[in-house]
Scaffold this motif. Structure first.
Motif, mmCIF file in Angstrom:
data_model
loop_
_atom_site.group_PDB
_atom_site.id
_atom_site.type_symbol
_atom_site.label_atom_id
_atom_site.label_comp_id
_atom_site.label_asym_id
_atom_site.label_seq_id
_atom_site.Cartn_x
_atom_site.Cartn_y
_atom_site.Cartn_z
ATOM 1 N N ASP A 58 0.853 -1.185 0.000
ATOM 2 C CA ASP A 58 0.000 0.000 0.000
ATOM 3 C C ASP A 58 0.884 1.228 0.000
ATOM 4 N N PHE A 89 -2.004 7.763 0.287
ATOM 5 C CA PHE A 89 -2.494 7.813 -1.097
ATOM 6 C C PHE A 89 -3.602 8.859 -1.242
ATOM 7 N N HIS A 140 -3.490 10.398 -8.516
ATOM 8 C CA HIS A 140 -3.851 9.033 -8.130
ATOM 9 C C HIS A 140 -3.562 8.023 -9.240
ATOM 10 N N SER A 170 -1.025 4.856 -8.955
ATOM 11 C CA SER A 170 -1.523 3.490 -9.177
ATOM 12 C C SER A 170 -0.754 2.791 -10.286
ATOM 13 N N ASP A 173 -4.484 2.035 -4.420
ATOM 14 C CA ASP A 173 -3.348 2.600 -3.697
ATOM 15 C C ASP A 173 -2.267 1.566 -3.441
#
Length: 328
Positions: free
Chosen positions: A30, A34, A42, A46, A77
Motif C-alpha cells: 500500500d 495515497f 492518483h 496506481s 493505492d
C-alpha cells in the motif's frame, strides 16, 4: 440472452473432506497517504506502484517471481500478488532492501511530482488458484491485507524520516518462522522485531514481525509499537515520548521492580561474596580512614551497609578491631 449458469453448490465447511488448495506466498503493498495526494496524481501512483515492484524484482535477479505471479490485482493505492512460496526467503531478502533502493531513486528522479513510500506485508497459506476471476481469495489473503493495515507497520512508516525510509514490511508469524527463523533467508532474526498486529475496528490480533530495510527516526518509540510490545520485550516504564529499545530476541518477558540500595562509604552485598573486600573513605569530614574486610575480621573506623543472602565472612553493625596504627 442466455441465462447465467446456476452456481454449483459447495459442501458446507466441516461437512466433507476435500483437497487443500495450493500454498502460495502472498505479497501486498500500500502506498502511504495515497488519499492525501491530489486526485490528479492518483492514476500516476496506481500505475507507478506495479512498475516499481517489477523494477525491484528485475534488479535483484528475481524476474521469474514477477513474470510467474498469480492473481495479480491493483488495489488503487497498492498491489497484491501470489507467488511460489519457494521464493519466499528471496522476497524477504534481497527483494525488500532492493525495493527500498528503487523507491529512494524514484524519489530523486520524481522530484516535484510525487514521493511513493510503501508498506509491505508478506504471508503464506493455501489459496484457490484456478486462474479465474475469483482466484486467490481466502483467509490467507484476507490476513495479508489485515497485516498491511495493522497499527505497527503503519506507525513504523509514519514515524520514520520520509527522506530516508521508503519501505516498512510486516511478516506474518508463519512467514517469519518458515523463511527467517529457519535460516533460509539472508537476514538474521535480529533484524526483525516481534509485534502484535492489530487493526482498528477489526477483530484481528496476530503475532507478526516488522522489518525496515533502512530505518530512521525513533522506530522503537513506545507510542509506535504500543505498551504491550514494549512490556513483552522487557522495556522499563518510560515517559510517553521516550524511546525504549526492545530486549534481545530469545529472552523471555522480564518483570522489573525498582529497588534503591544505599551504603554510604561502605560495602553493600546483594549476593554471594567470596574472598575479601576493601572500603576506601576519602571524605575529609570522616577522617579519610581505610577499613578492610578480610575473612572473619573487619578493621577500620566505620563499616556501613546491609546484608542480603550469603556473605562469606563477618558483616555487621559492630566493627571488630581498632583503627590502624598508621591512621591514628
Amino acid at each position: 440472452m442466455p441465462a447465467s449458469p446456476r452456481p454449483v453448490a459447495e459442501p458446507r465447511p466441516h461437512s466433507a473432506s476435500r483437497h487443500l488448495p495450493p500454498y502460495r506466498g502472498i505479497l501486498a503493498v500500500d502506498a502511504k497517504d495515497f488519499t492525501g495526494h491530489p486526485a490528479v496524481q492518483h492514476e500516476y501512483i496506481s500505475r507507478s506502484v506495479p512498475q516499481l515492484l517489477e523494477r525491484a524484482f528485475d534488479r535483484c535477479g528475481l524476474s521469474e517471481v514477477w513474470e510467474s505471479r498469480r492473481f495479480p490485482t491493483s488495489t488503487g493505492d497498492g498491489y497484491v500478488l501470489g507467488f511460489d512460496p519457494a521464493w519466499l526467503p528471496f522476497v524477504v531478502h534481497p527483494w525488500l532492501p532492493t525495493l527500498q533502493d528503487v523507491l529512494a531513486e524514484f524519489a530523486v528522479h520524481a522530484a516535484g511530482a510525487v514521493r511513493i513510500r510503501l508498506r509491505v506485508s508478506l504471508h503464506v497459506g493455501p489459496l484457490p488458484d484456478s486462474g479465474g476471476d475469483f482466484a486467490g481469495n481466502g483467509t490467507a489473503r484476507n490476513d495479508t491485507h489485515r497485516l498491511l493495515d495493522s497499527r505497527p507497520v503503519k506507525g513504523m512508516l509514519a514515524a520514520s524520516d520520509e527522506n530516508v525510509t521508503y519501505v516498512a514490511a510486516i511478516l506474518s508469524d508463519r512467514c517469519y518462522q518458515d523463511a527467517v527463523a529457519s535460516g533460509y533467508t539472508g537476514r538474521h532474526p535480529e533484524h526483525f522485531i516481534e509485534v502484535p498486529a492489530t487493526v482498528e475496528g477489526k477483530q484481528f490480533d496476530q503475532r507478526a514481525h516488522l522489518y525496515v530495510p533502512t530505518p530512521s527516526g525513533s522506530l522503537f518509540d513506545r507510542r509506535i509499537l504500543g505498551e504491550r510490545v514494549m512490556r513483552d520485550h522487557g522495556a522499563p516504564t518510560a515517559p510517553a515520548g521516550d524511546a525504549a529499545p526492545p530486549r534481545p530476541r530469545g529472552q523471555g518477558p522480564t518483570h522489573r521492580t525498582t529497588v534503591h540500595n544505599r551504603a554510604d562509604r561502605g560495602n553493600l552485598n546483594t549476593g554471594t561474596v567470596h574472598g575479601g573486600q576493601s572500603v576506601t573513605n576519602n571524605d575529609a569530614s570522616h577522617g579519610g580512614h581505610v577499613g578492610d574486610i578480610a575473612g572473619d575480621h573487619v578493621r577500620g573506623d566505620r563499616h556501613g551497609g546491609n546484608r542480603a543472602e550469603t556473605v562469606r565472612g563477618d558483616q555487621g553493625d559492630t566493627p571488630r578491631g581498632g583503627p590502624r596504627e598508621a591512621d591514628r
